[in-house]
Structure formats: structure tokens, C-alpha cells
Design a protein around this motif. Structure first.
Motif, mmCIF file in Angstrom:
data_model
loop_
_atom_site.group_PDB
_atom_site.id
_atom_site.type_symbol
_atom_site.label_atom_id
_atom_site.label_comp_id
_atom_site.label_asym_id
_atom_site.label_seq_id
_atom_site.Cartn_x
_atom_site.Cartn_y
_atom_site.Cartn_z
ATOM 1 N N ARG A 40 0.833 -1.211 0.000
ATOM 2 C CA ARG A 40 0.000 0.000 0.000
ATOM 3 C C ARG A 40 0.864 1.256 0.000
ATOM 4 O O ARG A 40 0.621 2.207 -0.754
ATOM 5 C CB ARG A 40 -0.932 -0.010 1.211
ATOM 6 N N ARG A 41 1.903 1.268 0.857
ATOM 7 C CA ARG A 41 2.760 2.457 0.980
ATOM 8 C C ARG A 41 3.501 2.734 -0.334
ATOM 9 O O ARG A 41 3.559 3.869 -0.800
ATOM 10 C CB ARG A 41 3.761 2.223 2.118
ATOM 11 N N CYS A 42 4.049 1.690 -0.941
ATOM 12 C CA CYS A 42 4.789 1.869 -2.191
ATOM 13 C C CYS A 42 3.855 2.254 -3.339
ATOM 14 O O CYS A 42 4.193 3.098 -4.176
ATOM 15 C CB CYS A 42 5.559 0.597 -2.540
ATOM 16 N N ALA A 43 2.677 1.633 -3.377
ATOM 17 C CA ALA A 43 1.710 1.950 -4.440
ATOM 18 C C ALA A 43 1.256 3.406 -4.333
ATOM 19 O O ALA A 43 1.156 4.119 -5.340
ATOM 20 C CB ALA A 43 0.515 1.007 -4.357
ATOM 21 N N LEU A 44 1.001 3.864 -3.115
ATOM 22 C CA LEU A 44 0.582 5.256 -2.918
ATOM 23 C C LEU A 44 1.678 6.216 -3.354
ATOM 24 O O LEU A 44 1.410 7.246 -3.992
ATOM 25 C CB LEU A 44 0.214 5.493 -1.447
ATOM 26 N N ALA A 45 2.925 5.890 -3.040
ATOM 27 C CA ALA A 45 4.046 6.750 -3.437
ATOM 28 C C ALA A 45 4.145 6.852 -4.957
ATOM 29 O O ALA A 45 4.359 7.939 -5.509
ATOM 30 C CB ALA A 45 5.349 6.207 -2.857
ATOM 31 N N VAL A 46 3.979 5.728 -5.635
ATOM 32 C CA VAL A 46 4.027 5.723 -7.103
ATOM 33 C C VAL A 46 2.908 6.602 -7.678
ATOM 34 O O VAL A 46 3.116 7.385 -8.609
ATOM 35 C CB VAL A 46 3.901 4.265 -7.625
ATOM 36 N N ALA A 104 5.226 -2.785 -11.301
ATOM 37 C CA ALA A 104 6.612 -3.080 -10.912
ATOM 38 C C ALA A 104 6.686 -3.239 -9.397
ATOM 39 O O ALA A 104 7.397 -4.119 -8.882
ATOM 40 C CB ALA A 104 7.545 -1.956 -11.379
ATOM 41 N N VAL A 105 5.947 -2.394 -8.674
ATOM 42 C CA VAL A 105 5.876 -2.512 -7.214
ATOM 43 C C VAL A 105 5.337 -3.888 -6.830
ATOM 44 O O VAL A 105 5.907 -4.602 -5.997
ATOM 45 C CB VAL A 105 4.971 -1.403 -6.620
ATOM 46 N N THR A 217 14.726 2.064 -6.149
ATOM 47 C CA THR A 217 14.288 2.660 -4.881
ATOM 48 C C THR A 217 14.113 1.552 -3.838
ATOM 49 O O THR A 217 14.496 0.401 -4.068
ATOM 50 C CB THR A 217 13.000 3.479 -5.078
ATOM 51 N N GLU A 218 13.563 1.894 -2.684
ATOM 52 C CA GLU A 218 13.258 0.909 -1.630
ATOM 53 C C GLU A 218 12.078 1.426 -0.820
ATOM 54 O O GLU A 218 11.781 2.622 -0.843
ATOM 55 C CB GLU A 218 14.500 0.630 -0.772
ATOM 56 N N PRO A 219 11.360 0.531 -0.111
ATOM 57 C CA PRO A 219 10.098 0.927 0.521
ATOM 58 C C PRO A 219 10.214 2.082 1.514
ATOM 59 O O PRO A 219 9.282 2.866 1.658
ATOM 60 C CB PRO A 219 9.640 -0.360 1.227
ATOM 61 N N VAL A 235 12.666 -0.558 -10.154
ATOM 62 C CA VAL A 235 12.956 -1.711 -9.308
ATOM 63 C C VAL A 235 12.868 -1.288 -7.849
ATOM 64 O O VAL A 235 13.446 -0.269 -7.448
ATOM 65 C CB VAL A 235 14.368 -2.281 -9.579
ATOM 66 N N ILE A 236 12.115 -2.062 -7.055
ATOM 67 C CA ILE A 236 12.011 -1.805 -5.617
ATOM 68 C C ILE A 236 12.901 -2.821 -4.904
ATOM 69 O O ILE A 236 12.572 -4.005 -4.850
ATOM 70 C CB ILE A 236 10.559 -1.985 -5.098
ATOM 71 N N MET A 237 14.033 -2.370 -4.380
ATOM 72 C CA MET A 237 14.909 -3.264 -3.613
ATOM 73 C C MET A 237 14.382 -3.349 -2.180
ATOM 74 O O MET A 237 13.679 -2.450 -1.715
ATOM 75 C CB MET A 237 16.342 -2.748 -3.632
#
Length: 456
Positions: A40-46, A104-105, A217-219, A235-237
Motif C-alpha cells: 500500500r505504501r509503495c503503491a501510494l508513493a508511485v 513493478a511494485v 528505490t526501496e520501501p 525496481v524496488i529493492m
């Protein structure tokens, strides 16, 4: 305050049509062990791309009603999105680049959870195991291009830079693009966006239609540095350390623009690696550059490196002020040397296997108050290990500035205390103070309150 939001239903394109029921359940599990909160956090940031927020907690609070869930259907999956930032849409339709980033996330969070974390095949307590994990995550994201000659330039620099510095980073990207070089950045705004924007023009003029704009990036950092839609490979490391390793394993040279604590962290990371005795003969072009108005910034960085890591570290980089063409020519020549070296030593063009990375640079660092207080900031240790300790100190400052967990920790327990010998802590305090004075810690218009106290 209400913000414009949109509800939508989107389907993946390409590789993510099918997820198992186990994968879906993991993603929708909101318990401690589930992946939903990270997803959720990564998707919102995107979806928040282009916003002026660089505060992870503020983003989550602004869009508290945001929800994302997976609907399984016979013909594949769909994402059901409620309360998405309207900035991600044009005339009610999601921007194509943001749509790609969203999946990608999903891809990376599932892959890391299923194939890397807790997988006995990867010994994440060993140097080789971590490097192997980084390789597999990049390969799964399809960013390791085996058929290409070395041409990937990593560009580092601050998300909070002024207009002159942003325009300069764009001009450098343009000159790199004209010479057929591709760009990799931390994928956010500022010095991460400028080089990509410039390179797109350079590539277009040279009729290069397959230019790569790789964002890593990263979470923890993604909310402060929402990916810009120019990125065509995201890419999310899993953490900052694997993100940094991905940069130096996949890239063939690095250009550093002005920045704040995060940029200092990146500089210390690459210098610490290049200072390892095993890497003495490995070519790796490293250029610090900015417009004439940023000259003083690099004087301060250069002085800090001299005071802490010494003259040997200064030999590993060049400083070029106000000359984008020279930066591009020097980088092109440096990458030619990288190619010759890799060819002579049978090392892959697409992944820097030969580079020795000490495990101290790979171990995930949790910037708790105790860990920050116990950093070994003294000169009675090998220089590359001092660089690792300094890198962690700046990483903690980044966490306290922009990461959700870090901000909450500072509010609860007060500032991080950074203890060190006067010969180390003094220069560090001076450098951080200069970042504050030059408004490099937060985006313009945001008052900065330090999250750290340096104790000498």
C-alpha cells in the motif's frame, strides 16, 4: 483537508497476469507478517508522482482513505484502487508510466517475499549471498541487458535542489544522452529526474528509441522520492543497502550532483567500496559536478572527505564545475576503460561481479537511537570501514528527515545523538550545518528542524 482522489480498476500488462492464491493472500494480509502495508505504501508513493511532499508520514496521513486490493479473475488479476491521488490521472485515465510502476511494485514485493526473504538458497548473512540476491532481483525485473556494451550512468543527487542545479543536471543528462549513454537514478524528483529528462532529448536527437531510464528505490524512501514517470524500468529493492549495491553492480560510472544527507550517504558508500584494497585496480568513473553556483557545496564535500577519509579517497573522484560537455566526455572515456577491464577479466558487462563489497556495507542498518549512539566514528580502523560507519550516520539523518518510521521515532524519543571523535564528528557537524543553511534537507518552503545532535 480534502484532496482530489479517484477510484479505478486497472489490469496489468505483460508478465503479471497471474498470481497464486497464496501470493494474493500474502499481499492482502494486514497482519505484521503480511505484505499489504508495504504494498500500500509503495503503491501510494508511485501514484503520488509529481507532488511536493517529501515526508513519508505526511503522505500516508493525507491519503488515509487510500486502499488497494487484488481481484482474482479467471483471466488474470485486476487492482481495485480507492482514493488514489488524482495527480496520477489524465482525464480520468491513469498515466501509462505510473501504471507500469504500479505493477513493478507488485512484481518486486512478491518476488522478494517469495524468492529472497527467508529462502535458504540466499545466505543473507554472507557477502556472496547478498550480492546473489541483488542479482536475482534485478534479473527478475528484466533490467540486466546481456547484449549491450557498458553504457549505464548512475546519477545521484538531492531531491531538494534549486532551479539552477536542476537545470544543470538536465543539461548533463542531455550531453550524456547525445553520446548514447543511458541513465539510472534513485528515480525521484530533483537531481534524479533532471538527468533523465535531459537524456530523453539527447536520445531523441540521435534517434535512439530504446533509451533506458532505470530507477532503483526501496520501501522506506519511496514516499519521499516518488518515482518520476520518465523511469521506464522501476525496481524496488528490499532495503537501502541492497538498493545502493544494485546501483554499483548494474551501473558503469557515477555522476554526483549537489544534495543533502542522502547524497552524502551515497558518496560515502561508493568511496568506502573503492577504498577496499581488493578494488584498487578496478576502474569506476566517479564525477562530482554542479553549476558555478554550487562550487562551494563541492568545496565542503571535498574538505569533509579530506578530513575524514584522507587524500587516498580524494584520488577516486574528479570534481568538474559548470561544464556538462566535459562531464559527458570524461564519463564516456571512463566507461570505455570499464569495458576494456571487464573484457580483459571476463567480467559481465551488465553486472559488476568483481567489485568487492565488504559485508559492513551490506548489513541492513536500523537507525534506532541506540544504534545511532553506538556508531564507531573514529580513525582507529581501516578507512573503508570508517566510511561504512559514516554512511550509516548519514542514513540515520535521512530516516529522521523523511522516513515514516524515523520521523515517529524522533517525535517519541527526541533527536538522534551521534557520538564521535572530534576529528570525525566536527567535520560531520559542519557539513550537516551547511546542508541545513543551503536548504538541502527538505523541499523548498518546508521549515527544517534537525533530527540529530552531534556530540563531540
Amino acid at each position: 483537508m480534502e484532496h482530489d482522489v479517484i477510484d479505478t480498476l486497472v489490469s496489468p500488462e505483460g508478465r503479471l497476469d497471474v498470481l497464486s492464491k497464496t501470493e494474493v493472500n500474502k499481499l492482502l494480509d494486514t497482519s505484521q507478517g503480511g505484505l499489504y502495508n508495504t504494498f500500500r505504501r509503495c503503491a501510494l508513493a508511485v501514484l503520488n508522482c509529481g507532488s511536493t511532499i517529501d515526508d513519508g508520514r505526511a503522505l500516508l496521513e493525507r491519503y488515509q482513505s487510500f486502499e488497494i486490493s487484488i481481484i482474482q479473475r479467471e483471466r488474470g488479476i485486476k487492482l481495485d484502487i480507492k482514493g488514489a491521488p488524482a495527480i496520477a490521472f489524465v482525464d480520468g485515465k491513469m498515466i501509462k508510466g505510473i501504471h507500469e510502476h504500479l505493477f513493478a511494485v507488485l512484481r518486486d514485493i512478491i518476488f522478494v517475499s517469495d524468492e529472497v526473504t527467508g529462502n535458504p538458497k540466499f545466505d543473507l548473512q554472507s557477502t556472496e549471498g547478498v550480492t546473489d540476491a541483488v542479482f536475482h532481483i534485478l534479473r527478475n525485473a528484466n533490467v540486466l541487458q546481456t547484449q549491450l556494451n557498458p553504457n549505464l550512468v548512475v546519477c545521484w543527487g538531492g531531491h531538494s535542489i534549486n532551479r539552477a542545479e536542476y537545470n544543470y543536471s538536465k543539461e548533463v543528462g542531455y550531453q550524456l544522452g547525445l553520446r548514447g549513454l543511458d541513465i539510472c537514478t534513485g528515480c525521484g524528483p530533483g537531481a534524479m529526474k533532471g538527468p533523465m529528462k535531459g537524456a530523453t532529448i539527447g536520445h531523441a536527437k540521435q534517434r535512439l528509441h530504446n533509451g533506458r531510464y532505470l530507477g532503483i528505490t526501496e520501501p522506506g524512501i519511496i514516499a519521499a522520492e516518488s518515482p518520476n514517470p520518465i523511469v521506464n524500468d522501476l525496481v524496488i529493492m528490499p532495503d537501502i543497502e541492497k538498493r545502493l549495491e544494485a546501483f554499483v553492480r548494474a551501473g558503469h560510472g557515477i555522476v554526483v550532483f549537489p544534495g543533502g544527507a542522502g547524497t552524502a550517504e551515497e558518496i560515502l558508500y561508493i568511496l568506502g567500496i573503492l577504498l577496499h584494497p581488493d578494488n584498487a585496480d578496478i576502474p569506476f568513473p566517479l564525477i562530482f559536478t554542479g553549476p558555478e553556483t554550487s562550487r562551494e557545496y563541492f568545496v565542503q564535500i571535498n574538505q569533509f572527505i579530506s578530513d575524514t577519509l584522507g587524500p587516498e579517497a580524494q584520488q577516486r573522484y574528479k570534481i568538474i564545475i559548470d561544464d556538462p560537455e566535459l562531464v559527458a566526455r570524461e564519463m564516456l572515456e571512463g566507461i570505455r576503460q570499464v569495458r576494456e577491464f571487464r573484457k580483459a577479466h571476463s567480467d559481465a558487462y551488465y553486472f559488476n561481479w568483481l567489485l568487492k563489497i565488504d559485508h559492513e556495507f551490506q548489513k541492513p542498518f536500523q537507525p534506532t537511537h541506540e544504534n545511532m549512539r553506538n556508531l564507531s566514528l573514529h580513525k582507529n580502523q581501516p578507512t573503508h570501514l570508517l566510511a561504512a560507519q559514516l554512511r550509516r550516520a548519514f542514513s540515520g539523518v535521512v530516516a529522521g528527515n523523511v522516513k515514516d518510521d524515523g520521523i515517529r521515532s524522533i517525535e517519541e524519543h527526541g533527536n538522534f545523538e551521534i557520538h564521535g571523535d572530534k576529528s570525525i564528528a566536527g567535520p560531520m557537524d559542519a557539513l550537516l550545518a551547511s546542508f541545513v543553511a543551503q536548504h538541502r534537507m527538505k523541499l523548498a518552503g518546508t521549515a527544517y528542524v534537525p533530527c540529530y545532535t552531534v556530540v563531540q
